[in-house]
Each structure stands twice: as C-alpha cells, then as structure tokens.
Design an enzyme around this catalytic site. Structure first.
Site: not given
Ligand code: HXC
Length: 257
Positions: A65, A108, A111, A131
């Site tokens: 998400a 997400g 999911e 999360e």
């Molecule tokens: C918003 C995101 C994002 C996310 C990545 N990006 N994931 N933006 N929401 N979930 C953006 C980053 O901010 C970055 O933007 C660009 O995508 C590239 O990501 P990087 O982190 O620079 O890439 P990398 O170093 O290769 O790492 C990849 C990754 C990491 C391991 C996937 O991005 C990551 O950990 N993302 C979050 C994963 C996560 O926690 N997902 C769960 C979300 S909560 P910029 O602008 O900085 O270049 C969820 C459930 C919701 O899904 C339900 C409860 C809330």
C-alpha cells in the site's frame, strides 16, 4: 476507459491488468486500487474474457500500500472511508484471476497476489508482509489469506518479523502455484490463462466457487455444495458439448452457455 496507473490489454479471451507506477514500485495508492477494481469488474462483465492476469514490472509486482498516502491519515479517516474495503469487490469477480509475480510482492502487493485465484511466481519473486515494521498490521486480508495458504507457523514468522520469503520458499509453503524462470513469467502465465479461458466459462465460474467454498465452510457443507453444483453443470450446453466431443474424439467447441 482511460487509466493512469495501470495498463489494460487483452489477448484473445485473456484480459491483462499491468500495474504501472514504476517510480513507486507499483505501490497501491487509492487511484491505482480503484483502477484495478474497475478494470477487473469490466473484464468480469465481458463474456469474451475467460481469465484475468494481474501483473507488475520485472522489479516489483507491488511494494505494498502507498505509505506516503497513508502517512497523514487518522483513525477516523480510515474508519470513515473504510480504507481497503474496495478490494472486496476484486474478490467478488467470478472470472478466474491469475497473479504473475516478479520482484517484490510486499504488504498490499502480497495481499493482492493472494486475492487472485492462482499465483505464478518468477524465480526472482519476494513475498512478505512487512507492515509490522511500520507499526501496523496487514489490512487487505494478509493475516487471513496467508495463514490459510501457508499455515500458522510460516504466517506468524512472516507477519511478526516482516521478513521476505523467496519464490522457492513460497512454493514449498504452498503460497504459489508454480515458479518459473523470470524471463518466461509472462509467457507461462499467458499459456495458463489462455488454457483456462478456453474452458466453458460457466463451468469455470462454478469450479472457482467450489474451491473457494472449501476455505469458508465445513467439509460436509462443502461436499454438499460441490455435489449440487456438479449436478447443475448438467444443465449446461457446454456440458453436452464437452462429453460429446470426448466420445467423438474431437476438441470441444464451448459456447460458454
Ligand atoms: C510508497 C513506496 C513504497 C510504498 C516503495 N516506494 N515502496 N512508496 N509506498 N509501499 C517508493 C520509495 O519511496 C521510492 O521512492 C521508490 O518507491 C523506490 O523504492 P526504494 O526504497 O528506493 O527501492 P529499494 O531500495 O530497491 O527497496 C525496495 C523495497 C522498499 C524493499 C521494496 O521500497 C520497501 O521496503 N518498500 C516498502 C515496503 C512495505 O513496507 N510495504 C508494506 C506497506 S504497508 P522515492 O521517491 O524515494 O524514490 C501495506 C499494508 C497496508 O502494504 C495495510 C496496513 C497499513
């Protein structure tokens, strides 16, 4: 319909939804979620479509998400908008859905892949529910679907540590249907989707419904549901055609009725 966050294409009887927010690794913001659901519902309403493929890019199916969109939201915002309830409509789609996952399928993203009926993974795929590392928990069914798919041991491990699982572990755990080399992911997925879409559409609808019943009811209820539904397939013209084709040693020509 014009979409901004996804690319929608068709190939024969297969509809393809490609998540397309490359700069955010296909993070699921509200606009993208609405587009995926609208596209899936449009394919579902089209009798010319017999399977729906959902895919992302080579690097990411979807990294979750959209954290930037959620950051400023309050409990009241979440409750009043019933955040993520929209996805229930994706699960109500009757056409078989197949997730083709390459790279990250996190939060997400994982999911969404689990909401699909089949999950085909590239050997590069990484699954996880991170999360907990953000101080929240899965919100699009992850704690329920992951646990049903892989059991309590693995689900607790993934959801409590937030760690990633590779494609090999995901297949071993029963999360994915198949693992294929990354460069053949779309080809293999389209072959599977084309095969599914060549079957009788109404038979496919009820086959999917019967498998899903197994996750939601007792064995006795499920078997009764299956048997009655099996009986009902004898009302289909496609059933007559399928059996006649077998006896006459030819390929069936399903008319999807
Ligand atoms: C918003 C995101 C994002 C996310 C990545 N990006 N994931 N933006 N929401 N979930 C953006 C980053 O901010 C970055 O933007 C660009 O995508 C590239 O990501 P990087 O982190 O620079 O890439 P990398 O170093 O290769 O790492 C990849 C990754 C990491 C391991 C996937 O991005 C990551 O950990 N993302 C979050 C994963 C996560 O926690 N997902 C769960 C979300 S909560 P910029 O602008 O900085 O270049 C969820 C459930 C919701 O899904 C339900 C409860 C809330």
């Amino acid at each position: 319909q014009a979409y901004e966050n996804i690319i929608v294409t068709t190939e024969g009887r297969v509809g393809v939804i490609t998540l397309n927010r490359p700069k955010a690794l296909n993070a699921l913001n509200d606009a993208l979620m609405r587009e995926v659901v609208a596209a899936a519902e449009a394919f579902d309403a089209d009798r010319g479509i017999g399977a729906i493929v959902v895919t992302g890019s080579e690097r990411a199916f979807a990294a979750g998400a959209d954290i930037k969109e959620m950051q400023a939201q309050s409990y009241q915002d979440m409750l009043l908008s019933d955040w993520f309830a929209l996805w229930d409509r994706f699960c109500d789609v009757r056409t078989p859905t197949i997730a083709a996952v390459s790279g990250y399928a996190l939060g997400g993203g994982c999911e969404l892949a689990m909401m699909c009926d089949m999950l085909i993974a590239a050997d590069s795929a990484k699954f996880g529910q991170p999360e907990i590392t953000l101080g929240v928990i899965p919100g699009i069914g992850g704690s329920q679907r992951l646990t049903r798919a892989v059991g309590k041991a693995k689900a607790m491990d993934l959801i409590l540590t937030g760690r990633q699982m590779d494609a090999e572990e995901a297949e071993r755990s029963g999360l994915v249907s198949r693992v294929v080399p990354a460069d053949t992911l779309l080809k293999e997925t389209m072959e599977a989707a084309t095969k599914i879409a060549s079957m009788s559409l109404p038979a496919t609808y009820v086959a999917k419904e019967a498998v899903n019943a197994a996750l939601e009811t007792t064995l006795a209820e499920g078997v009764r549901f299956e048997r009655r539904t099996f009986h009902a397939t004898f009302a289909l013209e496609d059933r007559s055609e399928g059996m006649a084709a077998f006896i006459e040693k030819r390929k069936p020509e399903f008319k999807h009725n």
